[in-house]
Design an enzyme around this catalytic site. Structure first.
Site, PDB file in Angstrom:
ATOM      1  N   TRP A  79      39.468  13.957 -40.380  1.00  0.00           N
ATOM      2  CA  TRP A  79      39.588  12.655 -41.050  1.00  0.00           C
ATOM      3  C   TRP A  79      38.377  11.766 -40.816  1.00  0.00           C
ATOM      4  O   TRP A  79      37.909  11.084 -41.727  1.00  0.00           O
ATOM      5  CB  TRP A  79      40.901  11.970 -40.666  1.00  0.00           C
ATOM      6  CG  TRP A  79      42.040  12.616 -41.386  1.00  0.00           C
ATOM      7  CD1 TRP A  79      42.989  13.428 -40.861  1.00  0.00           C
ATOM      8  CD2 TRP A  79      42.299  12.559 -42.794  1.00  0.00           C
ATOM      9  NE1 TRP A  79      43.831  13.882 -41.857  1.00  0.00           N
ATOM     10  CE2 TRP A  79      43.437  13.358 -43.046  1.00  0.00           C
ATOM     11  CE3 TRP A  79      41.698  11.913 -43.876  1.00  0.00           C
ATOM     12  CZ2 TRP A  79      43.976  13.535 -44.329  1.00  0.00           C
ATOM     13  CZ3 TRP A  79      42.223  12.069 -45.150  1.00  0.00           C
ATOM     14  CH2 TRP A  79      43.352  12.877 -45.368  1.00  0.00           C
ATOM     15  N   ASP A 123      40.352   3.944 -37.448  1.00  0.00           N
ATOM     16  CA  ASP A 123      41.366   4.496 -38.344  1.00  0.00           C
ATOM     17  C   ASP A 123      42.556   4.911 -37.488  1.00  0.00           C
ATOM     18  O   ASP A 123      42.540   5.963 -36.848  1.00  0.00           O
ATOM     19  CB  ASP A 123      40.803   5.699 -39.091  1.00  0.00           C
ATOM     20  CG  ASP A 123      41.862   6.387 -39.955  1.00  0.00           C
ATOM     21  OD1 ASP A 123      43.031   5.935 -39.967  1.00  0.00           O
ATOM     22  OD2 ASP A 123      41.511   7.391 -40.620  1.00  0.00           O
ATOM     23  N   LYS A 125      52.743   7.394 -41.986  1.00  0.00           N
ATOM     24  CA  LYS A 125      53.021   8.136 -40.764  1.00  0.00           C
ATOM     25  C   LYS A 125      53.903   7.306 -39.829  1.00  0.00           C
ATOM     26  O   LYS A 125      55.028   7.688 -39.541  1.00  0.00           O
ATOM     27  CB  LYS A 125      51.719   8.562 -40.108  1.00  0.00           C
ATOM     28  CG  LYS A 125      50.959   9.556 -41.017  1.00  0.00           C
ATOM     29  CD  LYS A 125      49.485   9.595 -40.780  1.00  0.00           C
ATOM     30  CE  LYS A 125      48.731  10.301 -41.883  1.00  0.00           C
ATOM     31  NZ  LYS A 125      49.073  11.688 -42.144  1.00  0.00           N
TER      32      LYS A 125
END
Lengths: 359, 359
Positions: B101, B171, B195
Site C-alpha cells: 500500500w 495511512d 476496515k
C-alpha cells in the site's frame, strides 16, 4: 402513517427496495454476513456488480462502445473529472450555464483548462425560461460541450440535444432513468446516485470508449476514466453498499416496465402538480411551461408569511422535506422515480386544504 | 450458525451496529424514512454528522487545532490528495515503502511532485521485517513524510513514529482506532473506512490546520482539504449512510471502553493466533515478531496443496474470507476491532482440528 419524502437529494428510494435491503442487511443470501462486509473482489460482490451494470445497460440501452463506471465522489467529483479526462491541449470547452449546478461545474472546470461559458437562463416578465439548444453559440473546435439537462435547484429542464460534432457531456444527476434517452448522442453522461439511483457516495459515469484519456495522463487515480474502465471500477475499493442498492433500484425499474414506463408516470406526476399550481392564485411556479422540470418543482406561496406554517403542517401530514433550496426560497417538491403518483396526489390534496383554510 | 468474517476489507462491522442499522434502516428515529433518504443539510443528518465527529474526537483525543474531515474516495483518493494539498514548491516528499500500500501511495504521488522513496521491508533467512524508524534517511527539507504503519497485504506493522520536524502523513486505513495513538505527532492521518470504521466509500482525514492548502490551490474540489474543512465536509453531498454507520461504530467503540480497551483485546486476539502459529509445524507466519500486524495475519500451510480444502472447510465452519491476498497467496485472517476474541479462538480450534486430520 404513510409518509412521502420530497427531498431533492439524498432522496427517497423505492419502498420495495428499502424493504428488501432491510431483510438482507445482516445476512445477504444466507452467507452469514452483510453484502457491505464482503470483499469487492469476491465472487458474490462481483456478481452483484456485474448484474447492476448489465441491468443499467439494458434499461438505458447503452451501446457496446460505451463503458459504464461506478465511481466515488458524487457529481462534484465529475466537475473535476470531466475536464481532467477530456480537455484537449490548445482547445477550450463550452460550458452551458442553465442554473446553479451547471454554473458550479463551470467554476470547477476553470482549474483544469480554458472554457467558454454561455448563460442560457432568461427571466422575462417574471417567467424563467431557457434558450433553446438550436440557439446556443457552440465552438466547433471545443474539446467538449458540458450541459445540465435538469437543474435541481432552479427547477428548469430541457430534453433537447444540441446538434454538434463535439462530444456532449451531460450532468444527468437529477434526471437519469426518468425517461428514455439516446445514449449514443452523448460522449459522457454522469450522475451522482442520490436522486434517481441510490444513496449518496456513488457516481455513475457512461463514457464513449474513444474519449478515454491517454494512459500517461496525470489524473488523480479515483477520477481517471481509463483506470476505472480497465479495472471494472475496482482500481480502488468502490462504494460497495451503494452499488448493491443501485442494483436493487435497477431491478425495481425493470419490474416497473423500464424507463419508457417511468417516463409516462413521471409526466403524469409532474402534470398533476403543475396543473394544480397553474389554476391557483394561492401558489405559483415561475418557469415557462416548456422548461418545467419533471423532477424538481419549486413553488411559492403568494403570502410567504405562511411558509413556516406550510412546512410544519405538511410535515405533520407525512409530506416530508418540502422546504425550498436556500438559494431560491419557497417550497420544492422533488418527484424522482421512487415517488409514486399517490404521493403527488396526496400533496395536492394537502395543498388544496391548506389553501382552503388559509387562502 | 455463528459466522466470523475475516475479510481484509470491506470488513465485518460490529454485530450490535448491524442489528441497530437493520432496525432503523427504513424508519430512522420514527421520521418515516431512512437516514440515507434525508438531506445532508437537514437538522437530523447534521446532528448525526456532528455527533460522529465529536465521538471520534473523544476516542482519538484529537487536539482542537486539527480538522476532522469525512471525505469521498477511499485511501486511494488520499494517495492523490496528500501531495495535492501538502506538496511545497521546490521541495520533495519522503515516501517510506514498507509494503504494497505504501508503494501504491508513492506511485500515485509522483504524478503531483518530486518524491524520494525508501524501501524498508527486509527479508533475511525467510523472515520479513522492517527497518526501524530511527534508521530511516529523512530529508529535513521535505514537504512531508508519508508512511503506512500497518500494511494490510503484507501483514507487517510498526507503531513507532519518526523523530522529525517535517509533517508526518500516515495511512492508518487498517489500524486506526485499534489502539491509542498520539494524534499530535502527525500532520495528516487518513483512513479508508472499510476496515475499522464502516462501509467502503467513506474516508476519514485528520489534518492539522496549519497544513490546509492555500485558497487558490487548483485541487479537484472533492480532494481539497480546505474546502472540506470550511464546509464541514459538505462542500458536496457526503456519503451520508456510510457516515451514519461510522457514527454507530464510534458509539460502539465508546461502549467497549474506547481505544485503550480495544488495544488490549486486539493484542490478545493477535497473540492468540500468532502463539498458535509459532508452535505449529503445519502452519507458519514469516514476519519478525516485532513487526507482526495485529490487524492482518497472513499465514501459510506447510503443504499448499491443502489450501483449497482449508478454504472450503473453514467456510463450511462459518469462518469466512480466509483466502490470502492474490499477491501473497496462502491465508490471511484480518482481526479488526469488530472481530471478537471468540472469533479468533474459534479459528484456532478449527486450525487445530484441520491439522489433526491432515497433518
Amino acid at each position: 402513517m404513510t409518509t412521502y419524502n420530497f427531498c431533492a437529494g439524498p432522496a427517497m428510494l423505492p419502498t420495495e427496495v428499502m424493504l428488501q435491503a432491510q431483510e438482507e442487511l445482516i445476512n445477504w443470501h444466507g452467507r452469514g454476513c452483510s453484502i457491505m462486509e464482503m470483499s469487492h473482489r469476491g465472487k458474490e460482490f462481483m456478481a452483484v456488480a456485474a448484474k447492476a451494470e448489465q441491468d443499467l445497460r439494458d434499461l438505458m440501452q447503452v451501446p457496446s462502445n460505451y463503458k459504464v463506471l461506478f465511481m466515488h465522489g458524487g457529481g462534484r467529483g465529475q466537475f473535476s473529472a470531466v475536464p481532467l479526462n477530456l480537455m484537449q491541449p490548445g482547445k477550450k470547452a463550452d460550458y452551458i450555464v442553465s442554473g446553479a449546478w451547471s454554473k458550479a461545474a463551470a467554476e470547477e472546470a476553470v482549474k483544469f483548462g480554458g472554457i467558454n461559458t454561455q448563460q442560457i437562463q432568461l427571466k422575462t416578465d417574471g417567467v424563467r425560461s431557457l434558450t433553446a439548444e438550436k440557439d446556443w453559440q457552440l465552438d466547433p473546435q471545443a474539446s467538449f460541450v458540458h450541459f445540465c439537462p435538469n437543474e435541481t435547484v432552479d427547477g428548469l429542464e430541457f430534453t433537447g440535444v444540441p446538434d454538434t460534432q463535439v462530444p456532449l457531456v451531460a450532468d444527468l444527476s437529477s434526471t437519469i432513468l426518468s425517461r428514455p434517452l439516446d445514449v449514443s448522442r452523448y460522449g459522457v453522461i454522469y450522475a451522482g446516485a442520490q436522486k434517481n439511483i441510490g444513496p449518496s457516495g456513488l457516481t455513475l459515469v457512461i463514457v464513449r470508449e474513444d474519449l478515454l484519456p491517454k494512459a500517461d495522463a496525470n489524473i488523480p487515480a479515483i477520477l481517471d476514466y481509463r483506470l476505472a474502465a480497465e479495472n471494472d471500477s475496482m482500481f480502488n475499493t468502490p462504494p460497495t453498499y451503494a452499488w448493491y442498492l443501485a442494483g436493487l433500484v435497477f431491478e425495481w425499474l425493470k419490474r416497473q416496465g423500464g424507463v419508457a414506463a417511468m417516463g409516462q408516470i413521471n409526466q403524469r406526476k409532474a402534470d398533476t402538480l403543475y396543473n394544480y399550481l397553474d389554476q391557483s392564485d394561492f401558489y405559483r411556479n415561475d418557469v415557462a411551461a416548456a422548461n418545467r422540470s419533471w423532477m424538481n418543482v419549486p413553488f411559492f406561496l403568494a403570502d410567504d408569511r405562511l411558509n413556516d406554517l406550510f412546512i410544519a403542517e405538511s410535515e405533520a401530514a407525512g409530506l416530508l422535506a418540502l422546504k425550498g433550496h436556500r438559494m431560491v426560497g419557497g417550497m420544492r417538491a422533488s418527484l424522482y422515480n421512487a415517488m409514486p403518483l399517490e404521493g403527488v396526489q396526496t400533496l395536492v390534496t394537502f395543498m388544496q386544504e391548506f389553501e382552503r383554510v388559509h387562502g
